[in-house]
Motif scaffolding. Structure first.
Motif, PDB file in Angstrom:
ATOM      1  N   LEU A 239       0.829  -1.190   0.000  1.00 12.26           N
ATOM      2  CA  LEU A 239       0.000   0.000   0.000  1.00 12.26           C
ATOM      3  C   LEU A 239       0.873   1.252   0.000  1.00 12.26           C
ATOM      4  CD1 LEU A 239      -2.557  -1.187   2.712  1.00 12.26           C
ATOM      5  CD2 LEU A 239      -2.681  -1.469   0.229  1.00 12.26           C
ATOM      6  N   ALA A 240       0.713   2.060  -1.025  1.00 10.52           N
ATOM      7  CA  ALA A 240       1.407   3.342  -1.153  1.00 10.52           C
ATOM      8  C   ALA A 240       0.356   4.404  -1.424  1.00 10.52           C
ATOM      9  CB  ALA A 240       2.429   3.288  -2.294  1.00 10.52           C
ATOM     10  N   PRO A 241       0.678   5.688  -1.202  1.00  9.29           N
ATOM     11  CA  PRO A 241      -0.315   6.740  -1.426  1.00  9.29           C
ATOM     12  C   PRO A 241      -0.968   6.631  -2.803  1.00  9.29           C
ATOM     13  CG  PRO A 241       1.587   7.658  -0.324  1.00  9.29           C
ATOM     14  CD  PRO A 241       1.939   6.238  -0.666  1.00  9.29           C
ATOM     15  N   GLY A 242      -2.308   6.627  -2.807  1.00 10.21           N
ATOM     16  CA  GLY A 242      -3.063   6.531  -4.052  1.00 10.21           C
ATOM     17  C   GLY A 242      -3.514   5.133  -4.400  1.00 10.21           C
ATOM     18  N   THR A 243      -2.936   4.097  -3.768  1.00  7.38           N
ATOM     19  CA  THR A 243      -3.350   2.727  -4.075  1.00  7.38           C
ATOM     20  C   THR A 243      -4.606   2.364  -3.283  1.00  7.38           C
ATOM     21  OG1 THR A 243      -1.965   1.766  -2.344  1.00  7.38           O
ATOM     22  CG2 THR A 243      -0.987   1.983  -4.536  1.00  7.38           C
ATOM     23  N   MET A 244      -5.287   1.328  -3.757  1.00  4.38           N
ATOM     24  CA  MET A 244      -6.468   0.815  -3.078  1.00  4.38           C
ATOM     25  C   MET A 244      -6.389  -0.701  -3.067  1.00  4.38           C
ATOM     26  SD  MET A 244     -10.537   1.470  -3.900  1.00  4.38           S
ATOM     27  CE  MET A 244     -10.345   1.021  -5.635  1.00  4.38           C
ATOM     28  N   ALA A 245      -6.772  -1.303  -1.939  1.00  4.01           N
ATOM     29  CA  ALA A 245      -6.780  -2.760  -1.828  1.00  4.01           C
ATOM     30  C   ALA A 245      -8.054  -3.185  -1.118  1.00  4.01           C
ATOM     31  CB  ALA A 245      -5.553  -3.256  -1.071  1.00  4.01           C
ATOM     32  N   PHE A 246      -8.555  -4.358  -1.497  1.00  2.46           N
ATOM     33  CA  PHE A 246      -9.795  -4.869  -0.938  1.00  2.46           C
ATOM     34  C   PHE A 246      -9.505  -5.927   0.116  1.00  2.46           C
ATOM     35  CE2 PHE A 246     -10.989  -3.723  -5.392  1.00  2.46           C
ATOM     36  CZ  PHE A 246     -11.780  -2.624  -5.052  1.00  2.46           C
ATOM     37  N   VAL A 247     -10.316  -5.905   1.197  1.00  2.00           N
ATOM     38  CA  VAL A 247     -10.182  -6.856   2.285  1.00  2.00           C
ATOM     39  C   VAL A 247     -11.538  -7.528   2.505  1.00  2.00           C
ATOM     40  CG1 VAL A 247      -9.629  -7.158   4.730  1.00  2.00           C
ATOM     41  CG2 VAL A 247      -8.398  -5.452   3.380  1.00  2.00           C
ATOM     42  N   ASP A 248     -11.530  -8.841   2.599  1.00  4.77           N
ATOM     43  CA  ASP A 248     -12.732  -9.631   2.850  1.00  4.77           C
ATOM     44  C   ASP A 248     -12.778  -9.961   4.340  1.00  4.77           C
ATOM     45  OD1 ASP A 248     -14.796 -11.445   2.977  1.00  4.77           O
ATOM     46  OD2 ASP A 248     -13.940 -12.879   1.551  1.00  4.77           O
ATOM     47  N   SER A 249     -13.820  -9.463   5.038  1.00  8.05           N
ATOM     48  CA  SER A 249     -13.888  -9.666   6.488  1.00  8.05           C
ATOM     49  C   SER A 249     -14.121 -11.126   6.861  1.00  8.05           C
ATOM     50  CB  SER A 249     -15.014  -8.815   7.081  1.00  8.05           C
ATOM     51  OG  SER A 249     -16.284  -9.347   6.712  1.00  8.05           O
ATOM     52  N   ALA A 250     -14.582 -11.937   5.917  1.00 11.54           N
ATOM     53  CA  ALA A 250     -14.893 -13.332   6.223  1.00 11.54           C
ATOM     54  C   ALA A 250     -13.675 -14.244   6.147  1.00 11.54           C
ATOM     55  CB  ALA A 250     -15.979 -13.848   5.269  1.00 11.54           C
ATOM     56  N   ARG A 251     -12.500 -13.684   5.813  1.00 14.37           N
ATOM     57  CA  ARG A 251     -11.268 -14.479   5.723  1.00 14.37           C
ATOM     58  C   ARG A 251     -10.166 -13.812   6.551  1.00 14.37           C
ATOM     59  NH1 ARG A 251     -10.792 -17.913   1.049  1.00 14.37           N
ATOM     60  NH2 ARG A 251     -12.766 -18.030  -0.076  1.00 14.37           N
ATOM     61  N   PRO A 252      -9.261 -14.602   7.119  1.00 15.28           N
ATOM     62  CA  PRO A 252      -8.168 -14.014   7.909  1.00 15.28           C
ATOM     63  C   PRO A 252      -7.315 -13.063   7.066  1.00 15.28           C
ATOM     64  CG  PRO A 252      -8.313 -16.379   8.280  1.00 15.28           C
ATOM     65  CD  PRO A 252      -9.220 -16.080   7.124  1.00 15.28           C
ATOM     66  N   TYR A 253      -6.803 -12.022   7.712  1.00 12.96           N
ATOM     67  CA  TYR A 253      -5.898 -11.096   7.023  1.00 12.96           C
ATOM     68  C   TYR A 253      -4.997 -10.409   8.041  1.00 12.96           C
ATOM     69  CZ  TYR A 253      -9.129  -7.292   8.406  1.00 12.96           C
ATOM     70  OH  TYR A 253      -9.913  -6.410   9.106  1.00 12.96           O
ATOM     71  N   ALA A 254      -3.961  -9.779   7.527  1.00 18.32           N
ATOM     72  CA  ALA A 254      -3.036  -9.016   8.376  1.00 18.32           C
ATOM     73  C   ALA A 254      -2.660  -7.735   7.656  1.00 18.32           C
ATOM     74  CB  ALA A 254      -1.786  -9.830   8.691  1.00 18.32           C
ATOM     75  N   LEU A 255      -2.654  -6.630   8.391  1.00 14.98           N
ATOM     76  CA  LEU A 255      -2.207  -5.323   7.896  1.00 14.98           C
ATOM     77  C   LEU A 255      -1.043  -4.868   8.761  1.00 14.98           C
ATOM     78  CD1 LEU A 255      -5.680  -3.652   7.374  1.00 14.98           C
ATOM     79  CD2 LEU A 255      -3.907  -3.690   5.614  1.00 14.98           C
ATOM     80  N   ASP A 256       0.009  -4.381   8.125  1.00 13.84           N
ATOM     81  CA  ASP A 256       1.200  -3.973   8.861  1.00 13.84           C
ATOM     82  C   ASP A 256       1.628  -2.582   8.401  1.00 13.84           C
ATOM     83  OD1 ASP A 256       3.329  -4.024  10.559  1.00 13.84           O
ATOM     84  OD2 ASP A 256       4.507  -5.449   9.393  1.00 13.84           O
ATOM     85  N   PHE A 257       1.741  -1.644   9.353  1.00 16.58           N
ATOM     86  CA  PHE A 257       2.167  -0.280   9.064  1.00 16.58           C
ATOM     87  C   PHE A 257       3.378   0.025   9.945  1.00 16.58           C
ATOM     88  CE2 PHE A 257      -2.421  -0.539   8.466  1.00 16.58           C
ATOM     89  CZ  PHE A 257      -2.556  -0.084   7.155  1.00 16.58           C
ATOM     90  N   GLU A 258       4.536   0.215   9.316  1.00 15.02           N
ATOM     91  CA  GLU A 258       5.768   0.423  10.069  1.00 15.02           C
ATOM     92  C   GLU A 258       5.978   1.893  10.435  1.00 15.02           C
ATOM     93  OE1 GLU A 258       9.021  -1.226   7.940  1.00 15.02           O
ATOM     94  OE2 GLU A 258       8.350  -3.304   8.180  1.00 15.02           O
TER      95      GLU A 258
END
Length: 320
Positions: free
Chosen positions: A108-127
Motif C-alpha cells: 500500500l502506497a499513497p493513491g493505491t487501493m486494496a480490498f479486504v474480505d472480512s470473512a477471511r483471515p488477514y493481516a495489515l502492517d504499518f511500520e
C-alpha cells in the motif's frame, strides 16, 4: 468522543481522549467497533497517537484514520465471534503499509487501493505513520458473490483504479457539506467498487468483456428499480437495451438467476429500513421494497438472511 452535527452524522475518536497509558487499548477498541473484530498490536515505539473520523451513509461506512505504526490481524477465531460479512476498501492516503490475505501480498502506497474480505483471515502492517480512507460495504450490497479472487491485490496509484479511489475520497469529503448530493452519488460508488473488484480479480480488466459490462448494467438497473413490484425479466431486458437471452447468459456467468438478484436487492433494502425505521410496519416495509406484502417479505427475508424480519429488527440495539 465528539459528534458533528451534519445531515450525515460524523463521529470523531482520538487516542488523545484517553490517558497516555490507555491510549492504545482505547484505539484497539475503536478499531474493532468501527470495522470488524481484530487484534491490534502497537509499533516498537512507546508513544501512540491515532484519530478516526467516521460516518455512515445509507448503510455504508466511511472512516478516515490517521495513526502511528501498528499491526492489525483478523484470525479465524475473531471471525467466528462477530460473523461480519463486509468488504473493506482500503485507500492509502499517506505512508505505506502491507496487506496479506488469501496467500497474496498487497503493498500500500499513497493513491493505491486494496480490498479486504472480512470473512477471511488477514493481516495489515504499518511500520510508520499513515493515513487511510476505509469504505465498509456489506457484501449484500455488491454484485460479486465471491471476494476471494480480488483480495490481497492492490490497484495502482495511477490508471483506472485511481479514478475509483479519487471518487470515494471525494464522496467522503462531500458528506460534510452536502449530504443529499453524497447520498445521490452513493449508488455510483457501489457500482465502481463492483468494477474495481472485477479488475482486482482479473475477471474483467479495464478493457472488460462485453458479458461483464452487461452484467454490471443489469445489476445497476435492478438496484435502481427493485422497489417497483412490476419489475420482471421483460422490464430489466428492455431497460438495459438487451434481449432476454443476452440477459440470462450474462447472469448465468455470475451464478445467479434474475429472480435471486431481485430478491437479494429487495431484502438488502428491507434490512436498511428495518434498522433505520424500526417503528415502520412490516407491510409498509414490504411495499417500499417492491414486495407484494408482508408474507412475501417474510419468505424472501428468511431465504436470504436465515432469519425473520422481526428477529433482524430486534438486533438493532446490538448493532448500535
Amino acid at each position: 468522543m465528539d459528534t458533528c452535527s451534519h445531515a450525515t452524522s460524523r463521529t470523531v475518536w482520538s487516542s488523545a481522549d484517553a490517558d497516555a497509558s490507555d491510549a492504545f487499548a482505547y484505539w484497539s477498541d475503536v478499531i474493532c467497533d468501527t470495522f470488524v473484530g481484530v487484534a491490534v498490536r502497537p509499533g516498537p515505539d512507546g508513544a501512540f497517537e491515532g484519530r478516526i473520523e467516521h460516518s455512515v451513509l445509507d448503510g455504508i461506512g466511511f472512516a478516515e484514520l490517521t495513526a502511528g505504526p501498528q499491526q492489525v490481524v483478523r484470525t479465524r477465531r475473531l471471525i467466528g465471534r462477530d460473523h461480519e460479512d463486509v468488504l473493506l476498501a482500503n485507500i492509502q492516503l499517506r505512508g505505506h503499509g502491507r496487506l496479506e490475505q488469501n496467500g497474496r501480498v498487497a503493498l500500500l502506497a499513497p493513491g493505491t487501493m486494496a480490498f479486504v474480505d472480512s470473512a477471511r483471515p488477514y493481516a495489515l502492517d504499518f511500520e510508520d505513520d499513515f493515513s487511510q480512507l476505509v469504505v465498509k460495504v456489506p457484501r449484500s450490497r455488491l454484485s460479486h458473490r465471491s471476494l476471494a479472487g480480488a483480495t490481497g491485490v492492490e490497484l495502482g496509484a495511477s490508471g483506472p483504479g485511481r479514478v475509483i479511489a479519487d471518487f470515494l475520497v471525494g464522496l467522503n469529503r462531500m458528506q460534510g457539506h452536502d449530504a443529499r448530493a453524497a447520498a445521490a452519488l452513493l449508488p455510483h460508488a457501489v457500482d465502481l467498487l463492483d468494477t474495481g473488484l472485477s479488475w482486482a480479480a482479473g475477471s474483467a480488466p479495464p478493457e472488460a468483456s462485453a458479458t461483464a459490462l452487461t452484467r454490471e448494467r443489469i445489476h445497476r438497473f435492478v438496484r435502481r428499480h427493485a422497489a417497483d413490484p412490476r419489475l420482471d425479466a421483460a422490464a430489466v431486458a428492455a431497460g438495459c437495451g438487451i434481449s432476454r437471452r443476452t440477459m440470462y447468459r450474462a447472469l448465468a456467468a455470475d451464478g445467479a438467476s434474475l429472480s435471486e438478484l431481485i430478491r437479494r436487492v429487495r431484502v438488502s433494502h428491507a434490512q436498511r429500513l428495518l434498522l433505520s425505521r424500526p417503528e415502520r410496519p412490516l407491510a409498509a416495509v414490504a411495499r417500499a421494497c417492491g414486495f407484494g406484502g408482508a408474507a412475501q417479505l417474510h419468505r424472501a427475508f428468511r431465504a436470504v438472511t436465515g432469519m425473520t424480519p422481526g428477529a433482524y429488527r430486534d438486533r438493532r440495539p446490538e448493532a448500535e
